[in-house]
Design a protein around this motif. Structure first.
Motif, mmCIF file in Angstrom:
data_model
loop_
_atom_site.group_PDB
_atom_site.id
_atom_site.type_symbol
_atom_site.label_atom_id
_atom_site.label_comp_id
_atom_site.label_asym_id
_atom_site.label_seq_id
_atom_site.Cartn_x
_atom_site.Cartn_y
_atom_site.Cartn_z
ATOM 1 N N THR A 150 -1.824 7.719 2.607
ATOM 2 C CA THR A 150 -0.907 7.516 1.486
ATOM 3 C C THR A 150 0.071 6.394 1.791
ATOM 4 O O THR A 150 0.340 6.068 2.949
ATOM 5 N N GLU A 151 0.617 5.822 0.718
ATOM 6 C CA GLU A 151 1.628 4.774 0.836
ATOM 7 C C GLU A 151 2.626 4.941 -0.303
ATOM 8 O O GLU A 151 2.252 5.343 -1.401
ATOM 9 N N VAL A 152 3.884 4.625 -0.038
ATOM 10 C CA VAL A 152 4.928 4.741 -1.045
ATOM 11 C C VAL A 152 5.102 3.393 -1.756
ATOM 12 O O VAL A 152 5.247 2.358 -1.106
ATOM 13 N N PHE A 153 5.113 3.440 -3.079
ATOM 14 C CA PHE A 153 5.356 2.268 -3.910
ATOM 15 C C PHE A 153 6.659 2.490 -4.684
ATOM 16 O O PHE A 153 7.292 3.538 -4.558
ATOM 17 N N GLY A 154 7.017 1.512 -5.506
ATOM 18 C CA GLY A 154 8.248 1.641 -6.269
ATOM 19 C C GLY A 154 8.267 2.841 -7.180
ATOM 20 O O GLY A 154 9.324 3.398 -7.468
ATOM 21 N N ASP A 155 7.080 3.262 -7.644
ATOM 22 C CA ASP A 155 7.004 4.436 -8.513
ATOM 23 C C ASP A 155 6.498 5.670 -7.796
ATOM 24 O O ASP A 155 6.047 6.613 -8.423
ATOM 25 N N GLY A 156 6.562 5.689 -6.466
ATOM 26 C CA GLY A 156 6.285 6.909 -5.735
ATOM 27 C C GLY A 156 5.097 6.848 -4.799
ATOM 28 O O GLY A 156 4.488 5.796 -4.567
#
Length: 461
Positions: free
Chosen positions: A46-52
């Motif tokens: 998993t990776e975190v982006f601006g929208d989660g």
């Protein structure tokens, strides 16, 4: 770094916590690896982006070294996902390029609907966000009250699990062919990029008696003989929670500073507290709890524990966290070298002590509370002698375009940089373009702008 691993029941799924970060995988649904025995393990990445948080890859472990040149995007399929890259690797994590190894990395598009793991972090259907902090809490949520049963406002996190089918032949480095197999292989472990690099800790404040759970990133290769900056990130009130890692996965406001790319250029400590109740509130009045003082005391405690440069302390936050940064700058005017304030507002009669501060303020024109609130604050700061540079930016700009925007704004050489994202460029097409969604989506964009992060670290007291 403290490592924790446990399994707990949650809505029928197994919830694994790896490295202290919530990582969701369905152990009950997991199948044994490939019946042929060649795939010995499968890990969701998993990776975190601006929208989660999003599921962006699967790392398959084989029983032999795999020939990278024989792989293609057609070699594997994943239901409801777009496979974008397939390559061999020597480690179970995404890489810039493939090389022969025992792992095969199956990367998937983060834009797939099925990629999203953060539930209800964006896209509220309400109109005007409630005034203040929780400035922009989801419409219908009581001010400062977590949603019933979730431990946080705005929903939770879905399980990170995927089933991969080897649709084509896989060739080992020795030339052995592993034929296509229609049997799906389901992930049984999870790796959370960057998130797993944070440690979860608790601070007990002798001054207030409060306890505060927090996430701390320590620079890799930390050397106490060197001096490091520290970034304090404070989340908004839509993710009030008793789960410490919630602030790390809602959006990239915390993790962006700890990414390998940022740390390679700007090694720093990153502090991300997790709040379970509202700390500052401008709804019907301007109130502050002593948890704000506890947060400041935590920062000071860390500077005594680690080799942290007190001339390079930075604060940032979104909505409630933005207001906390403002209040800290007012009440502790000598603490931070610079502040990044995203979608917040406060009583303009109190902001005088900030007139000499170095600030970057970002807001959306469609935010019916924070935009006029920040217009008023910057006007008040100017009256008190601050120099303010203003610009309106397109929220859909590319990385290169944002870099040019930053350069033009900094050419004005002001102490306060004030950016408003243009109305109609902030809210994604699948969401209603209302005040609440303009508010929530401000930080989806704001923390992804490299030039702003670079400016922050150039400031010193």
């Amino acid at each position: 770094m403290r490592r924790r691993a446990f399994v707990a029941s949650a809505a029928g799924a197994a919830v694994a916590v790896i490295g202290g970060a919530a990582a969701y995988g369905s152990a009950s649904a997991a199948q044994e690896p490939d019946s042929s025995g060649h795939i010995t393990g499968a890990t969701a990445v998993t990776e975190v982006f601006g929208d989660g948080l999003k599921l962006i890859a699967v790392a398959l472990q084989y029983d032999a070294v795999i020939k990278n040149a024989k792989l293609s995007t057609g070699t594997f399929t994943v239901a409801d996902r777009t496979v974008t890259k397939v390559y061999a690797s020597t480690a179970p994590a995404p890489a810039e390029k493939g090389r022969d190894g025992r792992y095969v990395i199956v990367e998937m598009s983060p834009d797939d609907e099925a990629a999203a793991l953060t539930e209800s972090g964006m896209g509220g259907s309400g109109g005007t966000p409630p005034s203040g902090s929780p400035s922009g809490s989801p419409s219908g949520s009581p001010s400062g009250s977590p949603s019933s049963g979730t431990g946080q406002q705005g929903g939770g996190t879905k399980e990170a699990v995927a089933t991969v089918v080897q649709a084509g032949d896989v060739v080992t480095a020795r030339g052995t062919v592993y034929p296509a197999d229609a049997t799906g292989v389901t992930t049984t472990a999870v790796t959370n990029l960057v998130v797993d690099d944070f440690e979860q800790l608790t601070f007990t404040d002798p001054a207030t008696g409060n306890t505060l759970d927090y996430n701390l990133y320590t620079p890799k290769g930390y050397d106490k003989r060197k001096s490091y900056p520290l970034v304090l990130f404070m989340h908004d009130a839509s993710v009030l929670s008793t789960e410490t890692t919630t602030t790390l996965t809602q959006g990239n406001g915390a993790v962006c500073w700890a990414s390998p790319q940022d740390q390679a250029k700007r090694p720093a400590f990153v502090l991300a507290p997790q709040y379970s109740s509202v700390v500052v509130d401008d709804h019907g009045g301007y109130t502050v709890t002593d948890m704000l003082d506890t947060t400041v005391n935590l920062v000071n405690s860390l500077t005594e524990t680690y080799s942290i440069d007190t001339d390079r302390l930075y604060t940032t936050g979104q909505s409630m966290g933005a207001i906390m940064s403002i209040v800290m700058d007012i009440e502790y005017p000598d603490l931070f070298a610079a502040s990044y304030i995203v979608a917040g507002q406060w009583d303009t009669s109190l902001v005088g002590p900030m007139a000499d501060d170095k600030l970057w303020i970002t807001v959306s024109q469609g935010d019916e509370n924070a935009y006029p609130g920040q217009n008023a604050i910057t006007a008040a700061l100017e009256e008190d002698g601050a120099t303010v540079a203003r610009a309106v930016w397109d929220g859909t700009s590319t990385e290169k375009e944002f870099a040019a925007d930053v350069k033009r704004l900094l050419a004005q050489k002001a102490a306060v940089n004030y950016v408003a994202f243009e109305a109609g460029t902030v809210v994604p097409a699948d969401q209603e373009d209302n005040s609440l969604n303009n508010h929530l989506n401000t930080w989806r964009i704001a923390y992804g702008i490299e030039g702003i992060r670079e400016w922050i670290f150039q400031q010193r007291k």
